[in-house]
Enzyme design. Structure first.
Site, mmCIF file in Angstrom:
data_model
loop_
_atom_site.group_PDB
_atom_site.id
_atom_site.type_symbol
_atom_site.label_atom_id
_atom_site.label_comp_id
_atom_site.label_asym_id
_atom_site.label_seq_id
_atom_site.Cartn_x
_atom_site.Cartn_y
_atom_site.Cartn_z
ATOM 1 N N LEU A 22 14.985 21.338 48.237
ATOM 2 C CA LEU A 22 15.109 21.540 49.681
ATOM 3 C C LEU A 22 16.060 22.671 50.025
ATOM 4 C CD1 LEU A 22 15.225 17.830 50.933
ATOM 5 C CD2 LEU A 22 13.329 19.447 51.138
ATOM 6 N N GLY A 23 17.008 22.969 49.151
ATOM 7 C CA GLY A 23 17.940 24.044 49.457
ATOM 8 C C GLY A 23 19.088 24.085 48.478
ATOM 9 N N GLY A 25 23.511 25.327 48.312
ATOM 10 C CA GLY A 25 24.712 25.797 48.988
ATOM 11 C C GLY A 25 25.812 26.066 47.989
ATOM 12 N N GLY A 26 27.001 26.389 48.506
ATOM 13 C CA GLY A 26 28.103 26.738 47.630
ATOM 14 C C GLY A 26 28.609 25.591 46.778
ATOM 15 N N GLY A 28 26.536 22.860 45.717
ATOM 16 C CA GLY A 28 25.518 22.214 44.904
ATOM 17 C C GLY A 28 24.128 22.446 45.453
ATOM 18 N N LYS A 44 21.570 15.073 46.941
ATOM 19 C CA LYS A 44 22.517 16.184 46.862
ATOM 20 C C LYS A 44 23.308 16.079 45.563
ATOM 21 C CE LYS A 44 22.874 15.923 51.876
ATOM 22 N NZ LYS A 44 22.324 17.215 52.285
ATOM 23 N N ASP A 138 31.837 20.273 58.713
ATOM 24 C CA ASP A 138 30.906 21.411 58.674
ATOM 25 C C ASP A 138 29.763 21.192 59.661
ATOM 26 O OD1 ASP A 138 29.933 23.879 57.925
ATOM 27 O OD2 ASP A 138 28.843 23.127 56.186
#
Length: 523
Positions: A22-23, A25-26, A28, A44, A138
């Site tokens: 799905l994506g 980030g910084g 994981g 995640k 965030d």
């Protein structure tokens, strides 16, 4: 919308099968998984450098336990976690709906009851989150999703574990997104503590973004944005009168002057909903797949605006200590002009993807109109040429090249795909998708910031915004400015016959880009 798994990705974590990405980030990656009952979930995982920190694991376990106490109304439910697994992971509800960032980018700013319902929905989520003793840290448009039945806030509950690790063991990252950070977030480690009031500030910035398409302290760089947050009043132009007062209170410099989440919700519910005073109605989720989310939140993610920044460039020397964490190193090599291909060098051939290309996500019916094709490209479902409107050329990247080049738009080297990450995009080369090469930015001494090939990982060097210009290309296609929040706009130099990246100050960018459909992603 999920993406194919990459070589080396796990096929299973605990009780959960992994079926797609799905994506990233910084901190994981986030995967689409299925539980034992077949229920889709978002999983995640944590990067290896954090796994090695024993204190991090303890903080992670504590924060997950707290997050599981958050009532799952207006938030993505925390379903499961295993802090002792290699790697540690967190399982949350999979929300099948677009983000607020995608809605504003694709459909424009929100008005009336749609805007009011987002303000209420996010305030409701913060009331639940803070009530469980959790601080989000965030909150941003990419973490606000439109789900069936209402707003869902995601990616809360584990930021504190990452933040402590980042502050004490790393010098290149902060947990959060600069444009939505409260002033106290920029204090040194031993400064003011982060409290739930930081989330209230972020709520105010999110509402301004939803109402106007830009953030209230938008500037030409992350450092300038931070300085505006610390020293200037927010720009609330375009925010409806019914929300101005409460947003202004939420954006107060002093955290003690901001309302609590409960007070914020009371203020919103006490006011009349725009358009007639009826109860706010949550807009229906758009008929597009869930965007590639920002994954495990944590890396500084610079997304200041959905409209071009026109403020004058400034040098903020006074912020050097507080903002040193915003500086990182780019990768790759310079962009150079590629001559037009000669006949026989696959000139005129219809571009096709190699057989080893990863499987494409389900893209729905074949787009027919130009508008449908553009929308599919922006959702990451189609291959595209990236056309430099002013010179009638297209970006290109060959498999073994150390340069991003400009050519005539033929062959595999000219194929790209846009990978949506909230309000930003990775620009992925489709020459050989197995090589995992994207467009990035590097500062070259005595030359400046240049476009380069880079690893397809979300960093400040590889994240780009598409800012709609008022012009069209020679075929009547909409054009966009390509903007990197840390380095500036992608532009063409006719003198050097090369592309460069730079801020433009008060002037509009010299170069614009359009997207030419080249069919679905390879299956």
């Amino acid at each position: 919308m999920s993406m194919p798994l990459r070589p080396g990705d796990l096929a299973r974590l605990g009780r959960y099968d992994i079926v797609g990405r799905l994506g990233e980030g910084g901190m994981g990656s986030v995967f689409l998984g299925r539980g034992p009952d077949g229920r889709p979930v978002a999983i995640k995982t944590v990067r290896p450098e954090y796994v090695a920190d024993t204190e991090f694991r303890a903080r992670f376990r504590s924060e997950v336990n707290r997050a599981q106490q958050v009532p799952p109304f207006s938030t993505a439910e925390v379903i499961d976690a295993d802090p002792d697994h290699e790697p540690p992971y967190l399982v949350v509800e999979y929300v099948d709906g677009p983000s607020l960032a995608a809605e504003v980018r694709d459909r424009g700013r929100l008005t009336g009851s749609a805007l009011h319902s987002v303000a209420v929905g996010v305030a409701t989520a913060l009331t639940a989150i803070h009530g469980a003793g959790v601080i989000h840290r965030d909150l941003k448009p990419g973490n606000v999703l439109f789900a069936r039945g209402g707003i869902k806030v995601i990616d809360f509950g584990i930021a504190r574990a990452f933040e402590a690790t980042s502050q004490h063991t790393r010098t290149d990252q902060m947990v959060g997104t600069v444009a939505y950070m409260a002033p106290e977030r920029f204090d040194p480690v031993d400064g003011r503590p982060v409290t739930p009031a930081a989330d209230i500030f972020a709520w105010g910035a999110v509402v301004v973004y939803a109402a106007t398409g830009r953030t209230p302290f938008a500037a030409e760089s992350a450092a300038a944005t931070a300085m505006r947050i610390l020293t200037q009043a927010p720009d609330l132009t375009g925010v409806p009168d019914s929300l101005v007062d409460v947003v202004e209170r939420a954006l107060a410099k002093d955290p003690v002057e901001r309302p609590t989440a409960r007070e914020l919700l009371d203020l919103l519910l006490a006011s009349s909903a725009p358009g007639g005073g009826s109860s706010p109605v949550v807009p229906a989720a758009a008929s597009v797949a869930v965007p590639a989310a920002d994954a495990v939140s944590g890396s500084v993610h610079y997304s200041d605006a959905a409209v071009p920044v026109r403020s004058k460039r400034r040098s903020w020397i006074a912020l050097s200590a507080a903002l040193g964490v915003l500086i990182a190193t780019g990768v790759g090599a310079a962009v150079r002009f590629l001559p037009v291909q000669s006949a026989g060098d696959d000139a005129g051939a219809q571009p096709t993807a190699p057989a080893s290309a990863p499987s494409a996500p389900a893209a729905g019916p074949e787009p027919v109109t130009p508008e449908e094709r553009l929308a599919a490209i922006l959702r990451g479902n189609r291959q595209t040429l990236i056309h430099v409107s002013e010179i009638d050329r297209d970006l290109a990247l060959e498999s073994s090249s150390t340069e991003v080049v400009v050519g005539d738009g033929t062959g595999q080297r000219s194929l790209f795909a846009l990978e949506s990450l909230g309000v930003d995009y990775l620009i992925r080369s489709m020459y050989d998708p197995a090589e995992d090469r994207c467009v990035g930015v590097k500062i070259i001494p005595d030359v400046g910031s240049q476009l380069v090939p880079a690893e397809c990982t979300a960093t400040k060097a590889t994240l780009f915004e598409l800012v709609r210009s008022e012009q069209t290309d020679d075929q009547g296609r909409p054009t966009y400015w390509i903007y990197n929040d840390s380095y500036g706009y992608v532009q063409w130099s006719d003198d050097d016959k090369s592309l460069f990246v730079d801020e433009v100050g008060d002037n509009p960018p010299a170069s614009s880009f359009s997207f030419v459909d080249r069919g679905p992603l390879p299956s």
